[in-house]
Design a protein around this motif. Structure first.
Motif, PDB file in Angstrom:
ATOM      1  N   VAL A  21       0.836  -1.196   0.000  1.00  0.00           N
ATOM      2  CA  VAL A  21       0.000   0.000   0.000  1.00  0.00           C
ATOM      3  C   VAL A  21       0.870   1.244   0.000  1.00  0.00           C
ATOM      4  O   VAL A  21       0.572   2.232  -0.669  1.00  0.00           O
ATOM      5  CB  VAL A  21      -0.939  -0.015   1.233  1.00  0.00           C
ATOM      6  CG1 VAL A  21      -1.847   1.211   1.226  1.00  0.00           C
ATOM      7  CG2 VAL A  21      -1.754  -1.301   1.283  1.00  0.00           C
ATOM      8  N   ALA A  29       6.216   1.175   6.327  1.00  0.00           N
ATOM      9  CA  ALA A  29       5.536   0.633   5.152  1.00  0.00           C
ATOM     10  C   ALA A  29       4.146   0.147   5.542  1.00  0.00           C
ATOM     11  O   ALA A  29       3.927  -0.303   6.668  1.00  0.00           O
ATOM     12  CB  ALA A  29       6.347  -0.520   4.570  1.00  0.00           C
ATOM     13  N   LEU A  30       3.204   0.253   4.602  1.00  0.00           N
ATOM     14  CA  LEU A  30       1.847  -0.277   4.783  1.00  0.00           C
ATOM     15  C   LEU A  30       1.674  -1.445   3.827  1.00  0.00           C
ATOM     16  O   LEU A  30       1.843  -1.292   2.609  1.00  0.00           O
ATOM     17  CB  LEU A  30       0.798   0.786   4.466  1.00  0.00           C
ATOM     18  CG  LEU A  30       0.715   1.992   5.404  1.00  0.00           C
ATOM     19  CD1 LEU A  30      -0.340   2.974   4.896  1.00  0.00           C
ATOM     20  CD2 LEU A  30       0.369   1.527   6.808  1.00  0.00           C
ATOM     21  N   LEU A  31       1.301  -2.611   4.376  1.00  0.00           N
ATOM     22  CA  LEU A  31       1.288  -3.843   3.598  1.00  0.00           C
ATOM     23  C   LEU A  31      -0.008  -4.612   3.820  1.00  0.00           C
ATOM     24  O   LEU A  31      -0.598  -4.547   4.901  1.00  0.00           O
ATOM     25  CB  LEU A  31       2.480  -4.715   4.029  1.00  0.00           C
ATOM     26  CG  LEU A  31       3.843  -3.997   3.960  1.00  0.00           C
ATOM     27  CD1 LEU A  31       4.890  -4.746   4.760  1.00  0.00           C
ATOM     28  CD2 LEU A  31       4.265  -3.825   2.517  1.00  0.00           C
ATOM     29  N   GLN A  32      -0.408  -5.339   2.797  1.00  0.00           N
ATOM     30  CA  GLN A  32      -1.660  -6.080   2.870  1.00  0.00           C
ATOM     31  C   GLN A  32      -1.364  -7.582   2.819  1.00  0.00           C
ATOM     32  O   GLN A  32      -0.988  -8.107   1.774  1.00  0.00           O
ATOM     33  CB  GLN A  32      -2.554  -5.674   1.694  1.00  0.00           C
ATOM     34  CG  GLN A  32      -3.956  -6.212   1.782  1.00  0.00           C
ATOM     35  CD  GLN A  32      -4.693  -5.682   3.009  1.00  0.00           C
ATOM     36  OE1 GLN A  32      -4.830  -4.479   3.173  1.00  0.00           O
ATOM     37  NE2 GLN A  32      -5.146  -6.581   3.881  1.00  0.00           N
ATOM     38  N   VAL A  33      -1.521  -8.275   3.943  1.00  0.00           N
ATOM     39  CA  VAL A  33      -1.340  -9.729   3.977  1.00  0.00           C
ATOM     40  C   VAL A  33      -2.597 -10.371   3.389  1.00  0.00           C
ATOM     41  O   VAL A  33      -3.709  -9.967   3.724  1.00  0.00           O
ATOM     42  CB  VAL A  33      -1.117 -10.214   5.426  1.00  0.00           C
ATOM     43  CG1 VAL A  33      -1.059 -11.733   5.498  1.00  0.00           C
ATOM     44  CG2 VAL A  33       0.154  -9.602   6.002  1.00  0.00           C
ATOM     45  N   MET A  37      -3.992 -16.061   5.277  1.00  0.00           N
ATOM     46  CA  MET A  37      -2.602 -16.506   5.306  1.00  0.00           C
ATOM     47  C   MET A  37      -1.918 -16.051   6.591  1.00  0.00           C
ATOM     48  O   MET A  37      -2.228 -14.996   7.135  1.00  0.00           O
ATOM     49  CB  MET A  37      -1.836 -15.950   4.102  1.00  0.00           C
ATOM     50  CG  MET A  37      -2.365 -16.408   2.758  1.00  0.00           C
ATOM     51  SD  MET A  37      -2.098 -18.179   2.477  1.00  0.00           S
ATOM     52  CE  MET A  37      -0.526 -18.116   1.583  1.00  0.00           C
ATOM     53  N   GLN A  38      -0.958 -16.858   7.049  1.00  0.00           N
ATOM     54  CA  GLN A  38      -0.119 -16.433   8.156  1.00  0.00           C
ATOM     55  C   GLN A  38       1.088 -15.679   7.616  1.00  0.00           C
ATOM     56  O   GLN A  38       1.565 -15.946   6.517  1.00  0.00           O
ATOM     57  CB  GLN A  38       0.340 -17.643   8.979  1.00  0.00           C
ATOM     58  CG  GLN A  38      -0.785 -18.197   9.844  1.00  0.00           C
ATOM     59  CD  GLN A  38      -0.391 -19.452  10.596  1.00  0.00           C
ATOM     60  OE1 GLN A  38       0.610 -20.097  10.288  1.00  0.00           O
ATOM     61  NE2 GLN A  38      -1.210 -19.812  11.575  1.00  0.00           N
ATOM     62  N   LEU A  39       1.564 -14.739   8.430  1.00  0.00           N
ATOM     63  CA  LEU A  39       2.761 -13.971   8.093  1.00  0.00           C
ATOM     64  C   LEU A  39       3.990 -14.710   8.622  1.00  0.00           C
ATOM     65  O   LEU A  39       3.981 -15.200   9.749  1.00  0.00           O
ATOM     66  CB  LEU A  39       2.658 -12.590   8.736  1.00  0.00           C
ATOM     67  CG  LEU A  39       3.802 -11.606   8.501  1.00  0.00           C
ATOM     68  CD1 LEU A  39       3.829 -11.155   7.040  1.00  0.00           C
ATOM     69  CD2 LEU A  39       3.660 -10.403   9.438  1.00  0.00           C
ATOM     70  N   VAL A  40       5.034 -14.806   7.794  1.00  0.00           N
ATOM     71  CA  VAL A  40       6.275 -15.469   8.188  1.00  0.00           C
ATOM     72  C   VAL A  40       7.393 -14.438   8.129  1.00  0.00           C
ATOM     73  O   VAL A  40       7.571 -13.775   7.100  1.00  0.00           O
ATOM     74  CB  VAL A  40       6.594 -16.654   7.251  1.00  0.00           C
ATOM     75  CG1 VAL A  40       7.747 -17.481   7.798  1.00  0.00           C
ATOM     76  CG2 VAL A  40       5.354 -17.523   7.041  1.00  0.00           C
ATOM     77  N   VAL A  41       8.132 -14.262   9.227  1.00  0.00           N
ATOM     78  CA  VAL A  41       9.134 -13.195   9.325  1.00  0.00           C
ATOM     79  C   VAL A  41      10.475 -13.764   9.772  1.00  0.00           C
ATOM     80  O   VAL A  41      10.549 -14.484  10.764  1.00  0.00           O
ATOM     81  CB  VAL A  41       8.683 -12.104  10.323  1.00  0.00           C
ATOM     82  CG1 VAL A  41       9.759 -11.031  10.471  1.00  0.00           C
ATOM     83  CG2 VAL A  41       7.365 -11.482   9.887  1.00  0.00           C
ATOM     84  N   TRP A  82       7.943  -9.496   0.831  1.00  0.00           N
ATOM     85  CA  TRP A  82       8.522  -8.171   1.061  1.00  0.00           C
ATOM     86  C   TRP A  82       9.807  -8.291   1.868  1.00  0.00           C
ATOM     87  O   TRP A  82      10.000  -9.251   2.608  1.00  0.00           O
ATOM     88  CB  TRP A  82       7.561  -7.297   1.884  1.00  0.00           C
ATOM     89  CG  TRP A  82       6.142  -7.337   1.453  1.00  0.00           C
ATOM     90  CD1 TRP A  82       5.651  -7.029   0.217  1.00  0.00           C
ATOM     91  CD2 TRP A  82       5.009  -7.711   2.251  1.00  0.00           C
ATOM     92  NE1 TRP A  82       4.288  -7.164   0.212  1.00  0.00           N
ATOM     93  CE2 TRP A  82       3.865  -7.580   1.440  1.00  0.00           C
ATOM     94  CE3 TRP A  82       4.839  -8.107   3.564  1.00  0.00           C
ATOM     95  CZ2 TRP A  82       2.585  -7.851   1.903  1.00  0.00           C
ATOM     96  CZ3 TRP A  82       3.575  -8.387   4.036  1.00  0.00           C
ATOM     97  CH2 TRP A  82       2.457  -8.261   3.198  1.00  0.00           C
ATOM     98  N   HIS A 132       9.624 -10.974   4.739  1.00  0.00           N
ATOM     99  CA  HIS A 132       8.247 -11.329   5.084  1.00  0.00           C
ATOM    100  C   HIS A 132       7.681 -12.215   3.992  1.00  0.00           C
ATOM    101  O   HIS A 132       7.863 -11.931   2.808  1.00  0.00           O
ATOM    102  CB  HIS A 132       7.385 -10.073   5.178  1.00  0.00           C
ATOM    103  CG  HIS A 132       7.819  -9.114   6.233  1.00  0.00           C
ATOM    104  ND1 HIS A 132       8.884  -8.262   6.057  1.00  0.00           N
ATOM    105  CD2 HIS A 132       7.351  -8.882   7.475  1.00  0.00           C
ATOM    106  CE1 HIS A 132       9.044  -7.540   7.160  1.00  0.00           C
ATOM    107  NE2 HIS A 132       8.129  -7.891   8.028  1.00  0.00           N
ATOM    108  N   VAL A 135       2.283 -18.127   4.479  1.00  0.00           N
ATOM    109  CA  VAL A 135       2.074 -19.571   4.445  1.00  0.00           C
ATOM    110  C   VAL A 135       0.643 -19.846   4.913  1.00  0.00           C
ATOM    111  O   VAL A 135       0.102 -19.107   5.735  1.00  0.00           O
ATOM    112  CB  VAL A 135       3.113 -20.309   5.327  1.00  0.00           C
ATOM    113  CG1 VAL A 135       2.860 -20.067   6.814  1.00  0.00           C
ATOM    114  CG2 VAL A 135       3.164 -21.789   5.013  1.00  0.00           C
TER     115      VAL A 135
END
Lengths: 338, 338
Positions: A21, A29-33, A37-41, A82, A132, A135
């Motif tokens: 975004v 930063a503005l991000l759209q998951v 989904m799960q976020l993986v970092v 990302w 990022h 999964v």
């Protein structure tokens, strides 16, 4: 060149994605998951002289800084999306940054990852990256999933990066005669090209290939997974501990590249392969009944996989040579704070 | 102490949250972003000797490393959730890490943030942090939203951190006579406590307060927002450029702490306040009709806010003194790569 000019330089070349975004240029930063989904970092730093030899070309540093992080996502079966980059430099050198970005963004673009933020600052050369990915819930490959009876597999070949590091350190112990002879000739002939074997090994150290597609293909197939960053035995020890099992490794089964075999005597190979870090191959366990599906998944990803051991009852990681004798490394893998 | 022991030390003390599916201890963290929310990501590094004076206590470094990142989330009106930490240390010093965590986790716990990953590695002292938060789509405060006629506001007081830095540098120009006299006495009396004013300023440099609650309260109220990290004029220049407007600042209106006024002569205050970095206050613009609501929001967050200027047509940032004369800083704000 001020910090803002470097950031603008980076921003101008950063990739774009629809789910970003707001990318580089604001406080965050503005991000759209994606929904569901799960976020993986993952986050890893490379420091000059610790994680790469002084004098490593900036493009190689850029590639590797992202590669080691993508390898962590691969080991979780995540799809990368990302990254953010914090770059500490002794002085603001625009040409250096451009070359660094050549390597960093080549890998980012290959995986369609957008660079969305970070900072540039003054300090000893250091590159910190956060990646990022996504999964599906329940599909991530973890260290704690190995089951009794599982086969242990590894992708690619092992020991190449450690071989390159040994060569760079001028560590001649266990070098093959042919290789040493070439070195002697080369030493007398300043400016000669490195031998092909040396160049191949060095490329494996500087430009590791994160096994992102293989990791994703192993979701639902492998039980546990880790990337080989600290050394095979050290990394498998994490899997064994987290899973409450023991792991046996057949040293004779470890995949060896022609380059490594050509550069080092066979007695040196075990140590390089079992304890050398920085290979960034995936090491995973799967039920023996899934062997054919594992082979097929790897084939579709154009990556070689090799069965190197099995999951048994007990604790720890145990290596055996071709004669079936227990083998112990001269020292345990790559420990940053040894 | 090996890297894994340090990581275990950190893991044992990291906070927990229900939305952390998998925290420290695998190749990557698994996290659950709330449905319908956007992810907000910021990353900032502190290097020894650049972002904090050598000899700064580890607890202060830990606090500040997280605070400067939370300040970025605050400036976006985001609610913080998770962070990752990459810690580079010259040697593995468990006592240092424990003290560092005292400061880092005190702030993390205060904001209910979970530390979910990262790495520890050998290198010159450097702390890289990535923070993650959430914001409802469309509610984030950006730099590009300032509108003609807006008031410009700032939270807290300005110049304190720059004052502390000037004191630490032994820069006596513009110190007040009282302050200098006390210093002279102190210099003759090794081990004496710092003056209250010095201690207050130093605390503002070492333990900045990220204005997280205020940022969130300003969503839907402010038009643009930035945190004051590089210096008021430098940071507002980003807002002006991104928004396509100019910004006027009344220097006489800038909020001054008693500590700063007590430590420096008034002619020095303008420079410290307008160009000094590291205050981590929020600077934002809002329609004049919203002034009462802004005041109320700040009151509810227990933070002082002050109107310091306005958004006008044109380009750049312009400062005026009490007599209405244009004022130019002796040098522009904090440029890392000057």
């Amino acid at each position: 060149v001020a910090e803002f000019d470097l950031i603008e330089r980076i921003r101008a070349r950063a990739g774009r994605r629809d789910d970003v975004v707001l990318g580089i240029g604001d406080d965050a930063a503005l991000l759209q998951v994606p929904a569901g989904m799960q976020l993986v970092v993952a986050m890893d730093t490379l420091n000059a002289g610790v994680h790469f030899p002084p004098g490593t070309a900036p493009a190689e540093i850029g590639w590797k800084a992202l590669a080691v992080n993508l390898s962590d996502l691969a080991a979780m079966a995540a799809t990368p999306a990302w990254c953010t980059l914090s770059l500490s430099l002794p002085h603001a050198d625009a040409a250096w940054v451009d070359a660094f970005l050549d390597g960093f963004l080549a890998l980012a673009d290959a995986h369609r990852i957008a660079l969305v933020g970070g900072d540039t600052t003054r300090g000893p050369l250091s590159v910190c990256v956060t990646v990022h990915g996504f999964v599906e819930p329940g599909r991530a490959l973890r260290r704690d999933g190995a089951r009794l009876g599982d086969d242990v597999w590894v992708s690619g070949t092992l020991g190449d990066a450690a071989g390159a590091l040994a060569q760079w350190r001028g560590d001649e112990a266990g070098r093959s005669v042919a290789s040493t002879a070439v070195d002697a000739t080369r030493a007398a002939d300043t400016g000669a090209l490195p031998t092909p074997h040396d160049a191949i090994l060095r490329s494996r150290l500087d430009r590791p290939t994160p096994r992102v597609a293989l990791g994703a293909a192993l979701a639902g197939l492998a039980h546990a997974c880790i990337d080989v960053s600290d050394g095979l035995l050290a990394d498998l020890a994490h899997v064994a501990r987290a899973s409450g099992v023991a792991i046996e490794i057949d040293l004779a089964a470890l995949p060896v590249s022609d380059a490594l075999r050509g550069a080092f005597l066979s007695e040196r190979l075990h140590t390089l392969q079992a304890t050398g870090g920085d290979d960034y191959e995936l090491c995973f366990t799967a039920a023996p009944a899934q062997a054919a599906r594992v082979e097929l998944a790897a084939l579709e990803c154009d990556v070689q996989v090799t069965r190197i051991g099995r999951v048994i009852k007990g604790v720890g990681t145990h290596a055996f040579d071709a004669a079936g004798n227990a083998w112990h490394p001269p020292r345990s893998g790559w420990v940053h704070f040894a």
